[in-house]
Motif scaffolding. Structure first.
Motif, PDB file in Angstrom:
ATOM      1  N   VAL A  55      64.835  67.330  18.274  1.00 54.68           N
ATOM      2  CA  VAL A  55      64.119  67.975  17.170  1.00 54.68           C
ATOM      3  C   VAL A  55      63.927  66.955  16.041  1.00 54.68           C
ATOM      4  CG1 VAL A  55      65.015  70.260  17.727  1.00 54.68           C
ATOM      5  CG2 VAL A  55      66.292  68.794  16.151  1.00 54.68           C
ATOM      6  N   PRO A  56      62.893  67.148  15.228  1.00 52.82           N
ATOM      7  CA  PRO A  56      62.744  66.306  14.040  1.00 52.82           C
ATOM      8  C   PRO A  56      64.022  66.354  13.199  1.00 52.82           C
ATOM      9  CG  PRO A  56      60.761  67.607  14.388  1.00 52.82           C
ATOM     10  CD  PRO A  56      61.783  68.103  15.387  1.00 52.82           C
ATOM     11  N   GLY A  57      64.421  65.195  12.736  1.00 51.55           N
ATOM     12  CA  GLY A  57      65.662  65.120  11.971  1.00 51.55           C
ATOM     13  C   GLY A  57      66.865  64.738  12.811  1.00 51.55           C
ATOM     14  N   ASP A  58      66.715  64.763  14.140  1.00 48.72           N
ATOM     15  CA  ASP A  58      67.806  64.318  15.021  1.00 48.72           C
ATOM     16  C   ASP A  58      68.219  62.899  14.604  1.00 48.72           C
ATOM     17  OD1 ASP A  58      69.167  63.052  17.261  1.00 48.72           O
ATOM     18  OD2 ASP A  58      68.533  64.782  18.446  1.00 48.72           O
ATOM     19  N   PRO A  59      69.495  62.700  14.286  1.00 51.58           N
ATOM     20  CA  PRO A  59      69.900  61.378  13.768  1.00 51.58           C
ATOM     21  C   PRO A  59      69.683  60.254  14.773  1.00 51.58           C
ATOM     22  CG  PRO A  59      71.818  62.775  14.221  1.00 51.58           C
ATOM     23  CD  PRO A  59      70.610  63.659  14.333  1.00 51.58           C
ATOM     24  N   ARG A  60      69.595  60.587  16.054  1.00 47.90           N
ATOM     25  CA  ARG A  60      69.365  59.541  17.044  1.00 47.90           C
ATOM     26  C   ARG A  60      67.976  58.920  16.900  1.00 47.90           C
ATOM     27  NH1 ARG A  60      70.890  63.035  22.239  1.00 47.90           N
ATOM     28  NH2 ARG A  60      69.587  64.458  21.000  1.00 47.90           N
ATOM     29  N   LEU A  61      67.097  59.606  16.196  1.00 56.38           N
ATOM     30  CA  LEU A  61      65.742  59.079  16.009  1.00 56.38           C
ATOM     31  C   LEU A  61      65.576  58.311  14.699  1.00 56.38           C
ATOM     32  CD1 LEU A  61      63.612  62.158  17.203  1.00 56.38           C
ATOM     33  CD2 LEU A  61      64.460  60.222  18.540  1.00 56.38           C
ATOM     34  N   ALA A  62      66.677  58.133  13.967  1.00 53.46           N
ATOM     35  CA  ALA A  62      66.561  57.591  12.597  1.00 53.46           C
ATOM     36  C   ALA A  62      65.881  56.229  12.562  1.00 53.46           C
ATOM     37  CB  ALA A  62      67.950  57.508  11.958  1.00 53.46           C
ATOM     38  N   ARG A  63      66.046  55.429  13.610  1.00 49.95           N
ATOM     39  CA  ARG A  63      65.479  54.079  13.603  1.00 49.95           C
ATOM     40  C   ARG A  63      64.188  53.972  14.414  1.00 49.95           C
ATOM     41  NH1 ARG A  63      69.903  50.318  15.944  1.00 49.95           N
ATOM     42  NH2 ARG A  63      68.481  48.670  15.245  1.00 49.95           N
ATOM     43  N   LEU A  64      63.793  55.048  15.031  1.00 48.88           N
ATOM     44  CA  LEU A  64      62.601  55.006  15.903  1.00 48.88           C
ATOM     45  C   LEU A  64      61.329  54.897  15.075  1.00 48.88           C
ATOM     46  CD1 LEU A  64      61.110  55.284  18.610  1.00 48.88           C
ATOM     47  CD2 LEU A  64      61.377  57.774  18.407  1.00 48.88           C
ATOM     48  N   SER A  65      60.528  53.920  15.363  1.00 51.70           N
ATOM     49  CA  SER A  65      59.243  53.732  14.703  1.00 51.70           C
ATOM     50  C   SER A  65      58.134  53.755  15.744  1.00 51.70           C
ATOM     51  CB  SER A  65      59.227  52.385  13.963  1.00 51.70           C
ATOM     52  OG  SER A  65      57.956  52.149  13.389  1.00 51.70           O
ATOM     53  N   LEU A  66      57.013  54.349  15.365  1.00 53.88           N
ATOM     54  CA  LEU A  66      55.857  54.368  16.260  1.00 53.88           C
ATOM     55  C   LEU A  66      54.913  53.241  15.875  1.00 53.88           C
ATOM     56  CD1 LEU A  66      54.198  55.872  18.481  1.00 53.88           C
ATOM     57  CD2 LEU A  66      53.047  57.066  16.595  1.00 53.88           C
ATOM     58  N   ASN A  67      54.727  52.299  16.760  1.00 59.36           N
ATOM     59  CA  ASN A  67      53.672  51.318  16.540  1.00 59.36           C
ATOM     60  C   ASN A  67      52.342  51.986  16.843  1.00 59.36           C
ATOM     61  OD1 ASN A  67      51.662  49.185  17.381  1.00 59.36           O
ATOM     62  ND2 ASN A  67      53.310  47.907  16.566  1.00 59.36           N
ATOM     63  N   GLN A  68      51.435  51.922  15.900  1.00 63.69           N
ATOM     64  CA  GLN A  68      50.231  52.747  16.050  1.00 63.69           C
ATOM     65  C   GLN A  68      49.377  52.340  17.239  1.00 63.69           C
ATOM     66  OE1 GLN A  68      47.751  51.214  12.203  1.00 63.69           O
ATOM     67  NE2 GLN A  68      46.743  52.766  13.425  1.00 63.69           N
ATOM     68  N   LYS A  69      49.600  51.145  17.793  1.00 62.07           N
ATOM     69  CA  LYS A  69      48.852  50.735  18.986  1.00 62.07           C
ATOM     70  C   LYS A  69      49.173  51.650  20.173  1.00 62.07           C
ATOM     71  CE  LYS A  69      45.802  47.703  20.209  1.00 62.07           C
ATOM     72  NZ  LYS A  69      44.569  47.549  19.414  1.00 62.07           N
ATOM     73  N   THR A  70      50.340  52.273  20.132  1.00 59.47           N
ATOM     74  CA  THR A  70      50.742  53.174  21.214  1.00 59.47           C
ATOM     75  C   THR A  70      49.848  54.418  21.271  1.00 59.47           C
ATOM     76  OG1 THR A  70      52.994  52.374  20.923  1.00 59.47           O
ATOM     77  CG2 THR A  70      52.738  54.424  22.160  1.00 59.47           C
ATOM     78  N   VAL A  71      49.289  54.769  20.112  1.00 59.51           N
ATOM     79  CA  VAL A  71      48.343  55.902  20.047  1.00 59.51           C
ATOM     80  C   VAL A  71      47.011  55.340  19.569  1.00 59.51           C
ATOM     81  CG1 VAL A  71      50.083  57.706  19.782  1.00 59.51           C
ATOM     82  CG2 VAL A  71      49.302  56.480  17.755  1.00 59.51           C
ATOM     83  N   ASP A  72      46.464  54.478  20.401  1.00 53.64           N
ATOM     84  CA  ASP A  72      45.345  53.619  20.010  1.00 53.64           C
ATOM     85  C   ASP A  72      44.092  54.393  19.617  1.00 53.64           C
ATOM     86  OD1 ASP A  72      44.544  50.876  19.700  1.00 53.64           O
ATOM     87  OD2 ASP A  72      43.188  51.170  21.407  1.00 53.64           O
ATOM     88  N   SER A  73      43.980  55.653  20.075  1.00 55.70           N
ATOM     89  CA  SER A  73      42.773  56.415  19.777  1.00 55.70           C
ATOM     90  C   SER A  73      42.765  56.967  18.347  1.00 55.70           C
ATOM     91  CB  SER A  73      42.628  57.569  20.774  1.00 55.70           C
ATOM     92  OG  SER A  73      43.717  58.478  20.630  1.00 55.70           O
ATOM     93  N   LEU A  74      43.922  56.947  17.704  1.00 56.32           N
ATOM     94  CA  LEU A  74      44.012  57.550  16.372  1.00 56.32           C
ATOM     95  C   LEU A  74      43.733  56.544  15.265  1.00 56.32           C
ATOM     96  CD1 LEU A  74      47.224  59.779  16.610  1.00 56.32           C
ATOM     97  CD2 LEU A  74      44.849  60.338  17.205  1.00 56.32           C
ATOM     98  N   GLY A  75      43.087  57.018  14.212  1.00 50.79           N
ATOM     99  CA  GLY A  75      42.996  56.247  12.984  1.00 50.79           C
ATOM    100  C   GLY A  75      44.312  56.308  12.221  1.00 50.79           C
TER     101      GLY A  75
END
Lengths: 294, 294
Positions: free
Chosen positions: A18-38
């Protein structure tokens, strides 16, 4: 947001954190991974998914506006884990060389405006028709030396990214972490670091030793998996976390032992990932990150 | 034999060297380059082209008969620059591991029968489902240790081949010349050497240093070019000499400075080369070899 998986058969029982899960605290999305989005949609996606950080690319940022992006990121409460990318320093031609330096100065200014943790530098490949790899590598060293004062004045950290040897000829003559560190160590640690991407370095017999050596030079960490058979387009050959052969958890542990506590970007160049629903891609990443990394 | 070229536009004016041209004295044809031919035709092709040496592969040799091949090679006055290939040592499963060792002993016997300069060893990739690269590398070291006494008794030199990191996952966990030398140096130089293939090692920032270190460990040298864009099948991605980005002459000079005076095999896995007329392929190789190597 449907938590469907890119099939691997292994993670069906793993719930999406779930959002806020502490295990995700360092996870970053490089926007190239969702290349179709602005930029705006990518930022909104991070917020919806509960991520705290994003890796940005210059082209979509400039399309949206650098100042406007900086405001949007700040309003969203996100960190900018990196700006991709400067570099491409290997031209043997004076005019292209000067243009590359000028473009990298613009990239430094953009990174400063965005408050990015670092500006990722990709060395560039061999100039057209050249087989002189040592000279191309020499130009990379020279270019970094030319840019450091400008970057320091803008409080931007340059982050040289060693690239998998599959790209030595046409994208990045800097092929190993050892080589990147040899270059970086000519400069103060706060000015020039390295980006360590699992896809690019996982195969290296010196990986553990060189990550340890890197220590505070690690300016950024990126994740993608190595999948086989290799997709036919070498540029788009990176795999979703857990779909391939890399010990991603071991890799992140190495960077942790070296002292790295920063964001971990997921950056996947892959036609299947790019054509999937970005919300599903990010749901898969969150689940796979917990399963294979955090 | 039509001296047409795989188009590069650069070599149109270069005449095909005649048989007996001293510049071809060290040129060896690895039979994989003319993959459509059986042993007898490949040997006849070498003779027609004035080559003095051939690199053989186990499967076609066994199809023709090992003793029969040895006789044909001797009658043709050819050297056998290498036998390809043993190895594939990385299985975590006892049964497969034992089968791999047994198969490598057969390969050693075949190399002895053929009088091959060396038996080329390809490490093997990660076992299915494994992400444990250090363990796989450890098994390679263990296997070589197990085979050395048998090879020595047969007067066969084992030659470990580092493979391009594009193959680390699925074909060869030994990814650099430094790693191959680290393994080889546990054994006497006459028992375990290395094969240095331009395609596999050209990108390595440590290339000059490690070739120098290799010295008398160099049991064989192979050539193929690195071409871009990379062909879609990673296994068949090697290019004709001169079609790509590698400084082949510089590479051969490095091996010469290290003391290597042996045969230079041209080994090209490439669908276009394989579908071309083998006589034309060898004519192109002879011409390109003089232009880019000798």
């Amino acid at each position: 947001m449907t938590p469907t998986d890119i099939p691997s058969g292994r993670s069906a029982a793993v719930p999406t954190p779930v959002p806020g899960d502490p295990r995700l605290a360092r996870l970053s999305l490089n926007q190239k991974t969702v290349d179709s989005l602005g930029v705006a949609d990518a930022i909104a996606l991070c917020v919806t998914a509960g991520l705290r950080s994003i890796g940005l690319w210059r082209e979509p940022v400039r399309a949206f506006g650098v100042v406007e992006t900086a405001k949007l990121v700040a309003d969203a409460g996100l960190r900018v884990s990196s700006l991709c990318r400067g570099g491409f320093f290997t031209s043997a031609d004076e005019e292209h060389w000067a243009a590359a330096l000028a473009d990298n100065k613009r990239a430094i200014e953009e990174a400063a405006t965005l408050g990015a943790d670092c500006l990722v530098l990709v060395a560039g490949g061999l100039p057209p028709g050249s087989r002189d790899l040592p000279s191309a590598r020499g130009r990379v060293a020279e270019a970094i030396g030319r840019l450091v004062p400008f970057a320091r004045a803008h409080r931007v950290r340059l982050a040289l990214e060693p690239m998998h040897p599959i790209y030595t000829a046409d994208r990045g003559v800097c092929a190993t972490l050892a080589e990147a560190l040899d270059l970086a160590e000519h400069f103060p640690v706060q000015d020039v670091g390295v980006v360590v991407d699992s896809f690019h370095v996982w195969w290296d017999p010196q990986l553990a030793e060189q990550v340890h050596r890197a220590g505070d030079r690690i300016a950024g960490v990126q994740l993608a998996d190595w999948i086989t058979p290799l997709p036919p387009d070498a540029l788009l050959s990176r795999g979703m976390l857990g779909d391939g052969h890399i010990d991603l958890r071991g890799f992140i542990e190495l960077t942790g032992h070296a002292g790295y506590r920063g964001d971990v970007e997921v950056e996947i160049f892959n036609a299947d990932v790019w054509s999937a629903d970005p919300h599903e891609v990010v749901a898969t990443i969150r689940r796979r990150y917990v399963q294979h990394v955090a």
